[in-house]
Design a protein around this motif. Structure first.
Motif, PDB file in Angstrom:
ATOM      1  N   UNK A 150       0.823  -1.209   0.000  1.00 27.61           N
ATOM      2  CA  UNK A 150       0.000   0.000   0.000  1.00 27.61           C
ATOM      3  C   UNK A 150       0.859   1.262   0.000  1.00 27.61           C
ATOM      4  N   UNK A 151       2.059   1.147   0.535  1.00 31.63           N
ATOM      5  CA  UNK A 151       2.965   2.304   0.565  1.00 31.63           C
ATOM      6  C   UNK A 151       3.795   2.423  -0.710  1.00 31.63           C
ATOM      7  N   UNK A 152       4.067   1.285  -1.355  1.00 31.26           N
ATOM      8  CA  UNK A 152       5.054   1.291  -2.437  1.00 31.26           C
ATOM      9  C   UNK A 152       4.488   1.050  -3.825  1.00 31.26           C
ATOM     10  N   UNK A 153       3.332   0.411  -3.934  1.00 30.68           N
ATOM     11  CA  UNK A 153       2.851  -0.018  -5.249  1.00 30.68           C
ATOM     12  C   UNK A 153       2.439   1.159  -6.107  1.00 30.68           C
ATOM     13  N   UNK A 154       2.748   1.061  -7.375  1.00 29.21           N
ATOM     14  CA  UNK A 154       2.274   2.030  -8.346  1.00 29.21           C
ATOM     15  C   UNK A 154       0.815   1.692  -8.690  1.00 29.21           C
ATOM     16  N   UNK A 155      -0.053   2.691  -8.819  1.00 34.14           N
ATOM     17  CA  UNK A 155      -1.465   2.415  -9.129  1.00 34.14           C
ATOM     18  C   UNK A 155      -1.668   1.555 -10.369  1.00 34.14           C
ATOM     19  N   UNK A 156      -0.808   1.697 -11.351  1.00 33.74           N
ATOM     20  CA  UNK A 156      -0.965   0.881 -12.552  1.00 33.74           C
ATOM     21  C   UNK A 156      -0.752  -0.601 -12.253  1.00 33.74           C
ATOM     22  N   UNK A 157       0.089  -0.912 -11.253  1.00 38.59           N
ATOM     23  CA  UNK A 157       0.321  -2.308 -10.880  1.00 38.59           C
ATOM     24  C   UNK A 157      -0.906  -2.897 -10.198  1.00 38.59           C
ATOM     25  N   UNK A 158      -1.492  -2.148  -9.278  1.00 37.42           N
ATOM     26  CA  UNK A 158      -2.692  -2.658  -8.601  1.00 37.42           C
ATOM     27  C   UNK A 158      -3.857  -2.773  -9.575  1.00 37.42           C
ATOM     28  N   UNK A 159      -3.923  -1.879 -10.549  1.00 33.95           N
ATOM     29  CA  UNK A 159      -4.995  -1.964 -11.538  1.00 33.95           C
ATOM     30  C   UNK A 159      -4.878  -3.222 -12.382  1.00 33.95           C
ATOM     31  N   UNK A 160      -3.650  -3.645 -12.658  1.00 37.34           N
ATOM     32  CA  UNK A 160      -3.464  -4.905 -13.393  1.00 37.34           C
ATOM     33  C   UNK A 160      -3.943  -6.094 -12.565  1.00 37.34           C
ATOM     34  N   UNK A 161      -3.681  -6.039 -11.265  1.00 35.10           N
ATOM     35  CA  UNK A 161      -4.145  -7.126 -10.393  1.00 35.10           C
ATOM     36  C   UNK A 161      -5.672  -7.131 -10.334  1.00 35.10           C
ATOM     37  N   UNK A 162      -6.275  -5.961 -10.205  1.00 35.15           N
ATOM     38  CA  UNK A 162      -7.739  -5.874 -10.196  1.00 35.15           C
ATOM     39  C   UNK A 162      -8.336  -6.382 -11.505  1.00 35.15           C
ATOM     40  N   UNK A 163      -7.652  -6.121 -12.603  1.00 28.86           N
ATOM     41  CA  UNK A 163      -8.142  -6.587 -13.903  1.00 28.86           C
ATOM     42  C   UNK A 163      -8.194  -8.106 -13.952  1.00 28.86           C
ATOM     43  N   UNK A 232      -7.183  -5.361  -2.277  1.00 31.36           N
ATOM     44  CA  UNK A 232      -6.496  -4.733  -3.413  1.00 31.36           C
ATOM     45  C   UNK A 232      -6.893  -3.264  -3.517  1.00 31.36           C
ATOM     46  N   UNK A 233      -8.182  -2.988  -3.309  1.00 34.99           N
ATOM     47  CA  UNK A 233      -8.641  -1.607  -3.352  1.00 34.99           C
ATOM     48  C   UNK A 233      -7.965  -0.741  -2.304  1.00 34.99           C
ATOM     49  N   UNK A 234      -7.753  -1.300  -1.109  1.00 38.23           N
ATOM     50  CA  UNK A 234      -7.070  -0.554  -0.052  1.00 38.23           C
ATOM     51  C   UNK A 234      -5.611  -0.305  -0.410  1.00 38.23           C
ATOM     52  N   UNK A 235      -4.986  -1.307  -1.047  1.00 38.52           N
ATOM     53  CA  UNK A 235      -3.604  -1.131  -1.508  1.00 38.52           C
ATOM     54  C   UNK A 235      -3.548  -0.045  -2.575  1.00 38.52           C
ATOM     55  N   UNK A 236      -4.491  -0.084  -3.510  1.00 38.95           N
ATOM     56  CA  UNK A 236      -4.518   0.919  -4.574  1.00 38.95           C
ATOM     57  C   UNK A 236      -4.728   2.322  -4.005  1.00 38.95           C
ATOM     58  N   UNK A 237      -5.531   2.418  -2.933  1.00 39.70           N
ATOM     59  CA  UNK A 237      -5.801   3.705  -2.310  1.00 39.70           C
ATOM     60  C   UNK A 237      -4.636   4.192  -1.448  1.00 39.70           C
ATOM     61  N   UNK A 238      -3.620   3.343  -1.288  1.00 39.53           N
ATOM     62  CA  UNK A 238      -2.469   3.719  -0.466  1.00 39.53           C
ATOM     63  C   UNK A 238      -2.778   3.770   1.010  1.00 39.53           C
ATOM     64  N   UNK A 239      -3.691   2.884   1.461  1.00 42.24           N
ATOM     65  CA  UNK A 239      -4.121   2.867   2.867  1.00 42.24           C
ATOM     66  C   UNK A 239      -3.616   1.590   3.532  1.00 42.24           C
ATOM     67  N   UNK A 240      -2.416   1.592   4.117  1.00 42.43           N
ATOM     68  CA  UNK A 240      -1.863   0.366   4.706  1.00 42.43           C
ATOM     69  C   UNK A 240      -2.678  -0.161   5.883  1.00 42.43           C
ATOM     70  N   UNK A 241      -3.269   0.741   6.682  1.00 39.56           N
ATOM     71  CA  UNK A 241      -4.043   0.295   7.836  1.00 39.56           C
ATOM     72  C   UNK A 241      -5.285  -0.483   7.396  1.00 39.56           C
ATOM     73  N   UNK A 242      -5.992   0.047   6.400  1.00 38.61           N
ATOM     74  CA  UNK A 242      -7.185  -0.636   5.909  1.00 38.61           C
ATOM     75  C   UNK A 242      -6.816  -1.949   5.236  1.00 38.61           C
ATOM     76  N   UNK A 243      -5.734  -1.949   4.449  1.00 40.36           N
ATOM     77  CA  UNK A 243      -5.297  -3.181   3.783  1.00 40.36           C
ATOM     78  C   UNK A 243      -4.942  -4.250   4.805  1.00 40.36           C
TER      79      UNK A 243
END
Length: 269
Positions: A150-163, A232-243
């Motif tokens: 959640x702190x390090x991932x680029x949004x494009x990477x999480x979007x690929x996982x969501x896809x 995954x959504x929490x990671x994409x949002x950059x929220x480590x606590x929620x993730x």
């Protein structure tokens, strides 16, 4: 995951760079690097055996499937053919594979290899304390990985996982289970920590049969998928606590389900 072998004897899909849930798709590059790390100096037969057993128990190697040749396995694992041969001998003695001679021969997974059977046996043999201890270890690594992702991932990477998750309904139940396992490891790879990713891969193989058992029907599998999508959504949002919180809740729900199954008379069948 599709068939793990071809008429020419391909490298197992679990060890290749091609995505198991769709033709032409590729694993994220961070996961690809961790997945292809060879056993190297630790190339003992026990480690080769463990990886093959995990592939069988997770359903990556199906009942009746032919394993790649000894030379192909040795090349994939980065060990000597004699090391693979020793590991296969142990698998034969454990009744997990059989060897057939002749033109269409080779080593094959036994016809009655069933990940759910393994999971039920393992559940019956483990105490509640052992289950909770295993879950605590899994949760510690998985939560640490997703928080870091959640702190390090680029949004494009999480979007690929969501896809990938959006394609879940296109798959059969076995493929769905494998996709959820792969996505969990992909999330760990987004932490950009090679150590955490390797440990997640190891633990996912150990914990996967229990995840499968806790989601033995379509509704339960869908709930696990929805929980993972929320993570995954929490990671994409950059929220480590929620993730981290959502990851812990998912694992706690799985363990509660397993303990209920363990207490049920049907669990001994």
């Amino acid at each position: 995951m599709e068939s793990l072998t071809t008429p020419t004897g391909a490298i197992p899909a679990a060890l290749s760079s091609t995505d198991s849930t769709g033709p032409g798709a590729r694993q994220p590059h961070r996961l690809h690097g961790a997945l292809f790390q060879s056993i190297g100096d630790e190339g003992r037969a026990e480690l080769v055996e463990r990886r093959l057993v995990e592939a069988i128990h997770r359903g990556h190697l199906h009942a009746g499937e032919r394993l790649p040749s000894e030379s192909e396995l040795a090349r994939s694992f980065g060990v000597a053919p004699v090391t693979v041969r020793e590991a296969l001998l142990t698998l034969r003695s454990r009744g997990l594979i059989v060897t057939r001679r002749g033109r269409n021969g080779g080593s094959f997974v036994v016809e009655d290899a069933d990940p759910l059977v393994f999971a039920r046996q393992a559940l019956a043999e483990n105490s509640r304390l052992a289950l909770r201890d295993m879950a605590a270890h899994y949760a510690a690594i998985t939560t640490a990985a997703v928080r870091l992702a959640a702190r390090r991932a680029d949004p494009t990477e999480t979007q690929r996982v969501l896809a990938r998750m959006e394609r879940l309904d296109e798959l059969d139940p076995d493929q769905q289970r494998r996709l959820l396992d792969d996505v969990q490891v992909e999330l760990a790879s987004l932490s950009q920590s090679a150590r955490l990713t390797r440990e997640q891969m190891r633990l996912q193989a150990e914990f996967s049969p229990y995840l499968r058992l806790a989601a033995a029907d379509a509704a339960a599998l869908r709930r696990q998928a929805e929980a993972l999508t929320d993570i995954i959504g929490a990671v994409e949002a950059g929220d480590p606590d929620d993730a981290g919180r959502r990851t812990e809740e998912l694992i706690h729900d799985v363990i509660d389900t397993l303990i209920q199954l363990q207490s049920s008379p049907e669990s001994s069948r």
